[in-house]
Design an enzyme around this catalytic site. Structure first.
Site, PDB file in Angstrom:
ATOM      1  N   GLU A  94      36.787 -27.724  52.352  1.00  0.00           N
ATOM      2  CA  GLU A  94      36.750 -27.197  50.874  1.00  0.00           C
ATOM      3  C   GLU A  94      37.037 -25.756  50.573  1.00  0.00           C
ATOM      4  OE1 GLU A  94      33.328 -26.887  47.360  1.00  0.00           O
ATOM      5  OE2 GLU A  94      33.001 -27.983  49.028  1.00  0.00           O
ATOM      6  N   ASN A 134      26.597 -29.783  54.379  1.00  0.00           N
ATOM      7  CA  ASN A 134      25.657 -30.155  53.520  1.00  0.00           C
ATOM      8  C   ASN A 134      24.244 -30.411  54.587  1.00  0.00           C
ATOM      9  OD1 ASN A 134      24.312 -33.064  52.576  1.00  0.00           O
ATOM     10  ND2 ASN A 134      24.524 -31.485  50.929  1.00  0.00           N
ATOM     11  N   SER A 178      26.654 -37.490  53.042  1.00  0.00           N
ATOM     12  CA  SER A 178      27.788 -38.180  53.350  1.00  0.00           C
ATOM     13  C   SER A 178      27.240 -39.286  54.379  1.00  0.00           C
ATOM     14  CB  SER A 178      28.889 -37.532  54.238  1.00  0.00           C
ATOM     15  OG  SER A 178      28.045 -36.422  54.795  1.00  0.00           O
TER      16      SER A 178
END
Length: 336
Positions: free
Chosen positions: A137, A236, A291
């Site tokens: 990202e 995350n 995820s």
């Protein structure tokens, strides 16, 4: 496995809600599945891992999807799906040069900082991007205007960064960072550059914030250790484990300066050699990164119950059931 009779085994597990797949991850996986199903005789490519989870990636690899890190790995005219983490304009340019058929599965929340970077760059701003070097990202977002951007990873970076014009300065962040993750850095930047345009709270990914809030709430309700299901390349997941560690040290181990008992595991197999870590605890909190599929999480729940845990308490901090993202433009064309 036979139920343990050892009374020191945790009597209760707390399970976080929400946990696991967020709307952006679900959308990206669905896009790749639909492209593959619609083109059963064609080699389908994914630029980078569609989401950062080894089990999801392996499942797609077994069904024939090829994951690549360079556009040159895809033959001209091939079909490629961009991952949930987004891509830079340079990647899009290469896609056009190679005449590839492409579908963009970038999470809509990741697209927001891309748009902001382009807007501020067009207006002549310097943009400070709070994120982690090397993350997909970060690479994609900073690729929108590399000559206008500087990466901030730590408080030390915030204290030392120099900008040409403090009156034209904007800050944006990686979406897998929460308000808590960025608060100290933003406070330092705001003190040094009062005129800067700070990130809006609504720009923070809801899934990141909710999952971290649920971890903290489990600790508040008595969890003495936290297990996060997630892959090692998931930002995350790492942030959730770090939040768990800080919360545990503050709530249950105030005199302990070493790491708090928070554990990141890819799947239940990684608990096999860690069973002794949980003896003597009353309660353990369980969650999973954005995820991670629910079946992988439930395997961990079953692991604790098989060993004698009888009480299961769900800790709910938000309802994400109504959050869905529309399919990306171009999906129908690609399927046809």
């Amino acid at each position: 496995m036979q139920k343990q009779t050892n009374k020191s085994w945790p009597k209760k597990i707390l399970i976080a809600s929400p946990r696991g797949f967020c709307a952006g991850v679900e959308r990206a996986i669905e896009v790749l599945e639909r492209i593959q199903n619609a083109n059963p005789n064609e080699q389908i490519y994914s630029y980078h891992q569609i989401v950062h989870n080894t089990h999801v990636v392996r499942r797609f690899e077994k069904s024939g999807v090829q994951f690549v890190d360079e556009m040159t790995q895809i033959p001209e005219g091939g079909t490629v799906v961009f991952s949930a983490h987004g891509v830079s304009p340079e990647v899009r340019r290469q896609t056009g040069e190679r005449k590839l058929n492409w579908v963009d599965a970038t999470c809509p929340l990741v697209e927001k900082p891309h748009r902001e970077v382009k807007k501020y760059a067009d207006q002549g701003y310097t943009i400070l991007y709070i994120g982690h070097a090397g993350h997909d990202e970060t690479i994609g977002t900073m690729g929108e205007a590399p000559e206008h951007m500087k990466l901030i990873e730590t408080v030390e970076d915030a204290q030392s960064v120099q900008v040409e014009n403090p009156e034209k300065l904007a800050v944006t962040t990686q979406t897998t960072l929460s308000l808590d993750d960025t608060a100290e850095i933003i406070a330092v930047l705001k003190k040094r550059f009062p005129a800067m345009i700070a990130p809006r709270s609504e720009d923070i990914c809801y899934a990141t914030q909710n999952r971290q809030d649920a971890v903290k709430e489990m600790v508040e309700r008595g969890a003495q250790a936290i297990v996060i299901v997630g892959s090692s390349n998931s930002s995350n997941a790492h942030r959730m484990r770090e939040v768990a560690e800080r919360s545990l040290l503050a709530q249950h181990y105030p005199n302990q300066t070493s790491e708090g008992p928070s554990y990141l595991i890819d799947d239940v197999k990684e608990l096999t050699d860690r069973e002794s870590l949980f003896y003597g605890l009353e309660a353990v909190g369980l969650s999973s990164a954005a995820s991670v599929s629910e079946d992988k999480f439930q395997e961990v729940v079953s692991w604790f119950r098989e060993r004698g845990t009888e009480l299961v308490e769900e800790v709910v901090v938000a309802d994400e059931s109504k959050i869905h993202f529309a399919p990306p433009q171009g999906l129908r064309v690609a399927i046809r």
